[in-house]
Scaffold this active site. Structure first.
Site, PDB file in Angstrom:
ATOM      1  N   HIS A 238       0.836  -1.203   0.000  1.00  0.00           N
ATOM      2  CA  HIS A 238       0.000   0.000   0.000  1.00  0.00           C
ATOM      3  C   HIS A 238       0.873   1.256   0.000  1.00  0.00           C
ATOM      4  O   HIS A 238       0.621   2.208  -0.756  1.00  0.00           O
ATOM      5  CB  HIS A 238      -0.911  -0.041   1.235  1.00  0.00           C
ATOM      6  CG  HIS A 238      -1.954   1.027   1.249  1.00  0.00           C
ATOM      7  ND1 HIS A 238      -2.804   1.230   2.309  1.00  0.00           N
ATOM      8  CD2 HIS A 238      -2.285   1.972   0.339  1.00  0.00           C
ATOM      9  CE1 HIS A 238      -3.604   2.241   2.047  1.00  0.00           C
ATOM     10  NE2 HIS A 238      -3.313   2.711   0.857  1.00  0.00           N
TER      11      HIS A 238
ATOM     12  N   CYS B 135      -2.338  -2.581 -18.046  1.00  0.00           N
ATOM     13  CA  CYS B 135      -2.292  -1.658 -16.907  1.00  0.00           C
ATOM     14  C   CYS B 135      -1.187  -1.986 -15.919  1.00  0.00           C
ATOM     15  O   CYS B 135      -1.260  -1.628 -14.748  1.00  0.00           O
ATOM     16  CB  CYS B 135      -3.644  -1.632 -16.187  1.00  0.00           C
ATOM     17  SG  CYS B 135      -4.195  -3.240 -15.588  1.00  0.00           S
TER      18      CYS B 135
ATOM     19  N   GLU C 236      -3.935 -11.972 -16.141  1.00  0.00           N
ATOM     20  CA  GLU C 236      -2.739 -11.870 -15.289  1.00  0.00           C
ATOM     21  C   GLU C 236      -2.227 -13.217 -14.793  1.00  0.00           C
ATOM     22  O   GLU C 236      -1.271 -13.263 -14.013  1.00  0.00           O
ATOM     23  CB  GLU C 236      -3.014 -10.946 -14.098  1.00  0.00           C
ATOM     24  CG  GLU C 236      -4.272 -11.248 -13.339  1.00  0.00           C
ATOM     25  CD  GLU C 236      -4.630 -10.171 -12.325  1.00  0.00           C
ATOM     26  OE1 GLU C 236      -3.721  -9.449 -11.872  1.00  0.00           O
ATOM     27  OE2 GLU C 236      -5.813 -10.079 -11.978  1.00  0.00           O
TER      28      GLU C 236
ATOM     29  N   ASP D 293       1.693  -9.094 -12.411  1.00  0.00           N
ATOM     30  CA  ASP D 293       1.446 -10.460 -11.952  1.00  0.00           C
ATOM     31  C   ASP D 293       1.691 -11.477 -13.057  1.00  0.00           C
ATOM     32  O   ASP D 293       2.199 -12.572 -12.801  1.00  0.00           O
ATOM     33  CB  ASP D 293       0.014 -10.591 -11.420  1.00  0.00           C
ATOM     34  CG  ASP D 293      -0.082 -10.267  -9.938  1.00  0.00           C
ATOM     35  OD1 ASP D 293       0.929 -10.438  -9.228  1.00  0.00           O
ATOM     36  OD2 ASP D 293      -1.152  -9.838  -9.480  1.00  0.00           O
TER      37      ASP D 293
END
Length: 765
Positions: A369, A681, A610, A634
């Site tokens: 985060h 993305c 992913e 990922d």
């Protein structure tokens, strides 16, 4: 003593050694005793000398330590190092590469067993044992020595990385010399500033070292004694509460605790350190950790357990000291580089935004985060710096390289100047990029591609619009979930989502449904798994909890009323059945809201590609959705079986790996065969060179962190689409990721925008 127990004890002792010299001396003594042999020695490889230097011995002449060096290609030690494999001889003198060193006195020894000390494929040294009489060491001896060398390799590598923290030099001298520490590049950029250490509450191992002036000593002692008084009071209170439920001998434990807190016991040592100029917290931790170390090494189980008692008492006292210190506002210098064992969003909030220039975290990953927030704020960040001597960096001058993933302590004048030039160049670049903010991302020969952004917080919206974003390709909805103490209500979610949708209207906003699991945990919904990245995460969680999924979808749909720019995206899909089930739940939510009289438009639905399984099913999945979006981070990790947040293997993670490029092209081709939009993305889209490559592959939209958008636009506007396609044809034939990267960089350089290329592969100096 059994070999396994011997090994455990040696490892425990060596890990507790304060310096590398101490560790080496200890290990040769213990191995010689455990193997009942006459000599044990350690030779370490000196890069400058290109030779193995005798650094510790038990059995050879001590005066030869540090004096005897064996060239890389000479002697039996050199042979072990050169071959990087064990050598076991019952009569060493008969071997053609045997070389006698008179100063060691080794002519008395016949048998020889040497094993290489290897760390991450690099030979750091050689560990040997020798015997006077002729003896063939057996397989058990060899296995034991190999095991010990593996343990020693980690200690030596750590000492090498920390440049003196484990050496016998004085610590104050150590931090005064230039040193470098590596980690994971989590947010690009360069920062030059002063280290400010933030330690978690009551953690004895992370309190920074600080010296105090003579006039502050009395106050620090007073603070320490006040904390002691509080802890004594707490222990007496607990003892009284439990006295009726414990036997007399069990209740006596509290008397033991109180005796440990007597002025003549631990507190006396702490006060002595304070009187020498150490602040109370640092003095307490130094004394407590030394006693913990000593007790941990004791043979007696009862005494060994006393280490736990001291740790508990130390934390209790430290807690009160920190509580008092927290009442005083922490000072942050103008150019603060925040350092913590694990940087948290709450820590970021404590530093004035105008003062914060960089972040360094011992633990954590580029997907944490805090790292996500750092990227959105444009703060250079280093995560996973596991060898960092965090407690010694308070107030130290630091240079943080967020491209290469490294931090320098007390950098030389030349190195500092090098990075100052980079910072100045970046400032000039930003000014130049502002001029193209409102221009399209269009190649010199007229090929255009929309540039969207990845967002997580409301604050990302303004940054994105300021940089000319044309839409949101990924809104991470889990972030609003992570900053709460319970699941947000439907109304709270509507409020969060409306900010994103309204701010970007009429431009598209792609909202990913809740993606928790892996390294994204909710404190109120813990997922404990041995292998979380291959476990219960993403769509797997929300399909198992349709009540969570439907509330979120309802909130998204409500938030889009009157705007009609919502796109919903499903994460971690691995087969078509998951898409069909999710569509059913979305349709249920849509019909429920329409039944309530709300004018809800049907949003576009997409899937994140992913995992490798989705790559091979991309065409089948595309038949059920409106768009596909590749999550390259990922996908790369899963294709290469590399955890990019693990420093040991992070170097194997490469977006330009041939297998990754083939998968990326496969997805875009299969998606287009079914007539759906295909976007990407991941971080690759935010790399100027990667963006040009993806455009050539045919991706319809590139989505990235807002901070990267101007550079990507500048790169696209500087090249021709035909040149990008020619470069793509070339790199798809290459087998080495570095060769691919070089080809991409060459294109940018020839286009006059080489400075936009990712600096992580350009060494300083």
């Amino acid at each position: 003593m059994p070999k396994l127990e011997t090994l455990r004890k040696i490892v425990q002792e060596v890990d507790s050694a304060e310096t590398l010299d101490d560790a080496l001396v200890l290990i040769v003594k213990r191995i010689r005793s455990a193997m009942s042999t006459h000599v044990c020695s350690v030779y370490l490889f000196d890069k400058d000398l290109q030779a193995f230097v005798l650094m510790a011995t038990e059995g050879l002449h001590q005066k030869s330590v540090g004096q005897v060096s064996i060239p890389l290609h000479e002697g039996l030690v050199g042979l072990v190092g050169q071959r990087a494999e064990p050598l076991n001889l019952d009569d060493a003198a008969q071997h053609p590469q045997f070389r006698y060193f008179e100063e060691t006195g080794e002519e008395r020894f016949k048998s020889f067993l040497g094993v290489p000390i290897i760390h991450q494929r690099r030979v750091l040294g050689v560990l040997i044992v020798q015997q006077r009489e002729q003896r063939k060491f057996d397989e058990g001896d060899e296995a034991f020595l190999v095991t010990m060398s593996a343990q020693l390799a980690g200690i030596i590598a750590h000492a090498e990385a920390t440049v003196g923290i484990y050496s016998s030099t004085n610590q104050t001298e150590t931090v005064g010399s230039e040193s470098k520490y590596d980690g994971i590049a989590a947010s690009p950029g360069v920062a030059i500033g002063v280290g400010v250490v933030m330690a978690p509450p009551a953690d004895l191992t992370t309190v920074p070292q600080k010296t105090i002036s003579e006039d502050k000593i009395a106050l620090e002692i007073e603070r320490f004694q006040a904390a002691l008084k509080q802890v004594r009071r707490d222990i007496r209170a607990v003892g009284r509460t439990l006295s009726k439920r414990l036997r007399k001998d069990e209740a006596a434990l509290f008397d033991v605790y109180l005796r440990m807190l007597d002025d003549n016991a631990l507190p006396g040592e702490v006060i002595s350190l304070i009187e020498e100029g150490q602040w109370a917290q640092g003095a307490l931790c130094a004394v407590a950790m030394e006693h913990i170390r000593q007790f941990s090494l004791m043979d007696d189980p009862y005494l060994r357990e006393r280490a736990t008692d001291i740790r508990d008492l130390g934390r209790r006292v430290l807690s009160y000291l920190q509580e008092e210190a927290s009442a005083e506002p922490k000072q942050f210098p103008p150019h603060t580089i925040l350092i913590a064992e694990e940087v948290t969003p709450a820590m970021l909030g404590e530093v004035p935004p105008e003062s914060l220039v960089g972040l360094v975290s011992v633990l954590g990953s580029s997907n944490s985060h805090a790292a996500i927030l750092a990227r959105s704020m444009g703060i250079p960040t280093l995560m996973g710096a596991v060898d960092l001597p965090m407690t010694q960096l308070e107030g130290q001058d630091l240079v943080l390289d967020g491209y290469m993933g490294r931090v320098f302590v007390n950098a030389s004048r030349d190195l500092r100047h090098y990075y100052e030039l980079i910072i100045a160049e970046e400032r000039q670049l930003v000014v130049g990029l502002e001029a193209i903010r409102d221009l399209p991302a269009e190649t010199l020969d007229g090929r255009s591609i929309p540039l969207w952004v990845n967002t997580a917080m409301g604050a990302d919206v303004n940054r994105s619009l300021e940089r000319g974003a044309e839409g949101i390709g990924l809104y991470r909805t889990e972030v609003p979930f992570m900053i709460r103490e319970s699941f947000p209500t439907e109304a709270e979610q509507v409020q969060s989502y409306r900010v994103q949708l309204e701010s970007f209207a009429p431009r598209s906003v792609t909202m990913r449904t809740l993606d928790i699991g892996g390294d994204k945990a909710l404190p109120y919904f813990p997922i404990e798994e041995d292998n979380p990245f291959l476990g219960w995460r993403g769509i797997r969680v929300t399909l198992d909890h349709p009540e969570i999924f439907k509330v979120q979808v309802r909130a998204m749909l409500k938030a889009s009323i009157g705007l009609d720019n919502l796109r919903i995206m499903l994460p971690m899909v691995s087969y078509v059945g998951e898409v069909i089930e999710a569509k059913r739940l979305i349709n249920d939510a849509l019909n429920e809201l329409r039944d309530e009289g709300l004018p809800i438009a049907r949003p576009a639905l997409g899937v994140m590609i992913e995992v490798p399984a989705a790559v091979y099913q991309a065409r089948d999945i595309a038949r059920h959705v409106d768009f596909l979006s590749v999550g390259s981070n990922d996908l790369t990790q899963y294709l290469l079986a590399v955890d990019r947040n693990n420093p040991r293997v992070a170097g194997l993670y490469h977006s330009y790996h041939p297998a990754v490029l083939q998968a990326l092209r496969c997805v875009v081709e299969d998606g287009h065969k079914e007539g759906v939009q295909v976007s990407i993305c991941g971080e690759m889209a935010g790399d100027p060179g990667g963006a040009v490559l993806l455009m050539a592959m045919g991706y319809d939209v590139l989505s990235m962190s807002p901070i990267h958008l101007p550079k990507v636009k500048a790169a696209i506007r500087a090249v021709k689409y035909t040149e990008a396609c020619a470069m793509l044809d070339n790199v798809m034939q290459l087998l080495d990721p570095k060769a691919v990267e070089e080809a991409i960089y060459t294109l940018l350089y020839d286009a006059g925008v080489g400075r936009l290329g990712n600096r992580r592969n350009i060494e300083a100096g």
